[in-house]
Design a protein around this motif. Structure first.
Motif, PDB file in Angstrom:
ATOM      1  N   VAL A  25       0.972  -1.299   0.011  1.00 53.82           N
ATOM      2  CA  VAL A  25       0.225  -0.086   0.031  1.00 53.82           C
ATOM      3  C   VAL A  25       0.936   1.329   0.030  1.00 53.82           C
ATOM      4  O   VAL A  25       1.791   1.347   0.842  1.00 53.82           O
ATOM      5  CB  VAL A  25      -0.892   0.017   1.165  1.00 53.82           C
ATOM      6  N   ALA A  26       0.650   2.043  -0.996  1.00 51.11           N
ATOM      7  CA  ALA A  26       1.432   3.452  -1.072  1.00 51.11           C
ATOM      8  C   ALA A  26       0.676   4.417  -0.102  1.00 51.11           C
ATOM      9  O   ALA A  26      -0.634   4.627  -0.009  1.00 51.11           O
ATOM     10  CB  ALA A  26       1.324   4.072  -2.682  1.00 51.11           C
ATOM     11  N   LEU A  27       1.599   5.080   0.803  1.00 48.64           N
ATOM     12  CA  LEU A  27       1.006   6.040   1.315  1.00 48.64           C
ATOM     13  C   LEU A  27       1.498   7.432   1.059  1.00 48.64           C
ATOM     14  O   LEU A  27       2.828   7.787   0.899  1.00 48.64           O
ATOM     15  CB  LEU A  27       1.660   6.062   3.019  1.00 48.64           C
ATOM     16  N   VAL A  28       0.645   8.079   0.381  1.00 42.23           N
ATOM     17  CA  VAL A  28       1.105   9.661  -0.496  1.00 42.23           C
ATOM     18  C   VAL A  28       0.476  10.503   0.515  1.00 42.23           C
ATOM     19  O   VAL A  28      -0.565  10.746   1.019  1.00 42.23           O
ATOM     20  CB  VAL A  28       0.088   9.399  -1.850  1.00 42.23           C
ATOM     21  N   ALA A  29       1.556  11.549   0.613  1.00 43.88           N
ATOM     22  CA  ALA A  29       1.224  12.621   1.244  1.00 43.88           C
ATOM     23  C   ALA A  29       2.427  13.831   1.041  1.00 43.88           C
ATOM     24  O   ALA A  29       3.531  13.139   0.633  1.00 43.88           O
ATOM     25  CB  ALA A  29       1.547  12.562   2.846  1.00 43.88           C
ATOM     26  N   PRO A  30       1.957  15.045   1.198  1.00 45.14           N
ATOM     27  CA  PRO A  30       3.154  16.078   0.821  1.00 45.14           C
ATOM     28  C   PRO A  30       3.706  16.116   2.101  1.00 45.14           C
ATOM     29  O   PRO A  30       3.621  15.625   3.199  1.00 45.14           O
ATOM     30  CB  PRO A  30       2.301  17.315   0.797  1.00 45.14           C
ATOM     31  N   SER A  31       5.124  16.830   1.953  1.00 42.61           N
ATOM     32  CA  SER A  31       6.006  17.073   3.110  1.00 42.61           C
ATOM     33  C   SER A  31       5.303  17.710   4.284  1.00 42.61           C
ATOM     34  O   SER A  31       4.548  18.572   4.082  1.00 42.61           O
ATOM     35  CB  SER A  31       7.022  17.719   2.691  1.00 42.61           C
ATOM     36  N   GLY A  32       5.589  17.208   5.384  1.00 44.70           N
ATOM     37  CA  GLY A  32       4.996  17.623   6.674  1.00 44.70           C
ATOM     38  C   GLY A  32       3.659  17.309   6.999  1.00 44.70           C
ATOM     39  O   GLY A  32       2.717  17.908   7.818  1.00 44.70           O
ATOM     40  N   ALA A  33       3.038  16.321   6.104  1.00 40.91           N
ATOM     41  CA  ALA A  33       1.548  16.094   6.391  1.00 40.91           C
ATOM     42  C   ALA A  33       1.294  15.083   7.482  1.00 40.91           C
ATOM     43  O   ALA A  33       0.356  14.767   8.042  1.00 40.91           O
ATOM     44  CB  ALA A  33       1.001  15.411   4.989  1.00 40.91           C
ATOM     45  N   GLY A  34       2.437  14.539   8.025  1.00 38.76           N
ATOM     46  CA  GLY A  34       2.440  13.743   9.200  1.00 38.76           C
ATOM     47  C   GLY A  34       2.473  12.050   8.794  1.00 38.76           C
ATOM     48  O   GLY A  34       2.228  11.243   9.539  1.00 38.76           O
ATOM     49  N   LYS A  35       3.055  11.810   7.582  1.00 41.12           N
ATOM     50  CA  LYS A  35       3.236  10.483   7.267  1.00 41.12           C
ATOM     51  C   LYS A  35       4.213   9.774   8.115  1.00 41.12           C
ATOM     52  O   LYS A  35       4.064   8.698   8.576  1.00 41.12           O
ATOM     53  CB  LYS A  35       3.611  10.129   5.612  1.00 41.12           C
ATOM     54  N   SER A  36       5.457  10.485   8.523  1.00 39.55           N
ATOM     55  CA  SER A  36       6.184   9.850   9.238  1.00 39.55           C
ATOM     56  C   SER A  36       5.933   9.886  10.609  1.00 39.55           C
ATOM     57  O   SER A  36       5.885   8.383  11.147  1.00 39.55           O
ATOM     58  CB  SER A  36       7.431  10.617   9.383  1.00 39.55           C
ATOM     59  N   THR A  37       5.068  10.431  11.197  1.00 40.11           N
ATOM     60  CA  THR A  37       4.467  10.300  12.454  1.00 40.11           C
ATOM     61  C   THR A  37       3.482   8.850  12.221  1.00 40.11           C
ATOM     62  O   THR A  37       3.360   8.006  13.204  1.00 40.11           O
ATOM     63  CB  THR A  37       3.540  11.439  13.144  1.00 40.11           C
ATOM     64  N   LEU A  38       2.918   8.730  11.231  1.00 38.11           N
ATOM     65  CA  LEU A  38       1.931   7.841  11.138  1.00 38.11           C
ATOM     66  C   LEU A  38       2.634   6.335  10.997  1.00 38.11           C
ATOM     67  O   LEU A  38       2.263   5.286  11.766  1.00 38.11           O
ATOM     68  CB  LEU A  38       0.921   7.820   9.784  1.00 38.11           C
ATOM     69  N   LEU A  39       3.589   6.423  10.228  1.00 36.97           N
ATOM     70  CA  LEU A  39       4.533   5.021  10.368  1.00 36.97           C
ATOM     71  C   LEU A  39       5.158   4.808  11.638  1.00 36.97           C
ATOM     72  O   LEU A  39       5.162   3.670  12.082  1.00 36.97           O
ATOM     73  CB  LEU A  39       5.828   5.412   9.170  1.00 36.97           C
ATOM     74  N   HIS A  40       5.917   5.753  12.343  1.00 34.58           N
ATOM     75  CA  HIS A  40       6.270   5.570  13.617  1.00 34.58           C
ATOM     76  C   HIS A  40       5.255   4.982  14.654  1.00 34.58           C
ATOM     77  O   HIS A  40       5.619   4.256  15.319  1.00 34.58           O
ATOM     78  CB  HIS A  40       6.649   6.966  14.343  1.00 34.58           C
ATOM     79  N   ILE A  41       3.928   5.354  14.704  1.00 36.25           N
ATOM     80  CA  ILE A  41       3.106   4.745  15.505  1.00 36.25           C
ATOM     81  C   ILE A  41       2.606   3.405  14.926  1.00 36.25           C
ATOM     82  O   ILE A  41       2.316   2.784  15.937  1.00 36.25           O
ATOM     83  CB  ILE A  41       1.572   5.807  15.176  1.00 36.25           C
ATOM     84  N   ALA A  42       2.678   3.021  13.663  1.00 36.61           N
ATOM     85  CA  ALA A  42       2.302   1.970  13.309  1.00 36.61           C
ATOM     86  C   ALA A  42       3.547   1.027  13.479  1.00 36.61           C
ATOM     87  O   ALA A  42       3.293  -0.335  13.578  1.00 36.61           O
ATOM     88  CB  ALA A  42       2.103   1.798  11.626  1.00 36.61           C
ATOM     89  N   GLY A  43       4.718   1.410  13.439  1.00 40.87           N
ATOM     90  CA  GLY A  43       5.931   0.680  13.642  1.00 40.87           C
ATOM     91  C   GLY A  43       6.265   0.837  15.241  1.00 40.87           C
ATOM     92  O   GLY A  43       7.455   0.033  15.461  1.00 40.87           O
TER      93      GLY A  43
END
Length: 229
Positions: free
Chosen positions: A39-57
């Motif tokens: 699954v691709a997680l598409v997001a502009p810079s600063g949208a919180g994708k790293s935060t989401l990945l850190h929570i998932a991980g």
């Protein structure tokens, strides 16, 4: 029975909570990734994708919501159990390879296996197989400084899969590579993922790469929605 490897339910996260400059990063995010699905997680810079990945991980904790891996709710687990889950069940790939510079490509893949009580001989066999899969088996004895950027990232992919995780989380895994190298290295990543049957959530701003995955979700203003590419 669901074959969902990763399930996020109602994930919300804010920083500077209760203060005038409180920042709401994630709002009631729901997403699931099945075994064998990319699954691709598409997001502009600063949208919180790293935060989401850190929570998932299990590297960060949400304010509200639940994280489940292979049907086990990880939300209320203690630090020791969360650490075990990260080591045994989750592989991480970042934009920069973070390889240990004093060790060879092969040794960078052997080391995480040794911490998981795998014998050195078995770990070396696994490392060689992975390196061959991504086309850099002939570079096994080279240290990171002797490898190209694309080769370094391929080794990082192998390291992430060394312990046969159930879930792969990747944050812009080709983001520091030129377009031509990016395509080749992404192909190598997909070959590894498809061959292992694990679930993968891959953050990218590259819509061409996202279109080559099974499906895509977009994170914008803290909310997640399906995307048609």
């Amino acid at each position: 029975m669901s074959n969902s490897t990763l399930t996020l339910n109602g994930i919300s996260k804010s920083y500077n909570k209760g203060k005038a400059n409180e920042v709401h990063v994630l709002h009631e995010v729901d997403v699931s990734v099945n075994a064998g699905e990319v699954v691709a997680l598409v997001a502009p810079s600063g949208a919180g994708k790293s935060t989401l990945l850190h929570i998932a991980g299990l590297l960060d904790v949400a304010d509200t919501g639940h994280v489940s891996i292979s049907g086990t709710d990880m939300t209320k687990l203690g630090d020791r159990k969360r650490t075990e889950a990260r080591r045994n069940d989750i592989g991480f790939i970042y934009q920069f390879h973070h390889l240990l510079p004093e060790f060879t490509a092969e040794e960078n893949i052997v080391l995480p296996q040794l911490t998981n009580a795998v014998s050195k001989s078995a770990a070396k066999i696994r490392a060689k197989e992975l390196l061959e899969t991504v086309g850099v088996g002939h570079r096994a004895s080279h240290r990171p400084a002797e490898l190209s950027g694309g080769e370094q990232q391929r080794v990082a992919y192998c390291r992430a899969l060394a312990n046969n995780p159930k879930l792969l989380l990747a944050d812009e895994p080709t983001g520091n590579l030129d377009p031509g190298t990016s395509d080749q290295v992404f192909d190598a990543l997909m070959e590894l993922v498809r061959g292992s049957g694990l679930a993968a959530l891959i953050a990218t701003h590259n819509l061409d790469l996202a279109a080559r995955m099974d499906r895509a979700v977009r994170l914008d203003a803290g909310r997640l929605s399906d995307v048609v590419l």
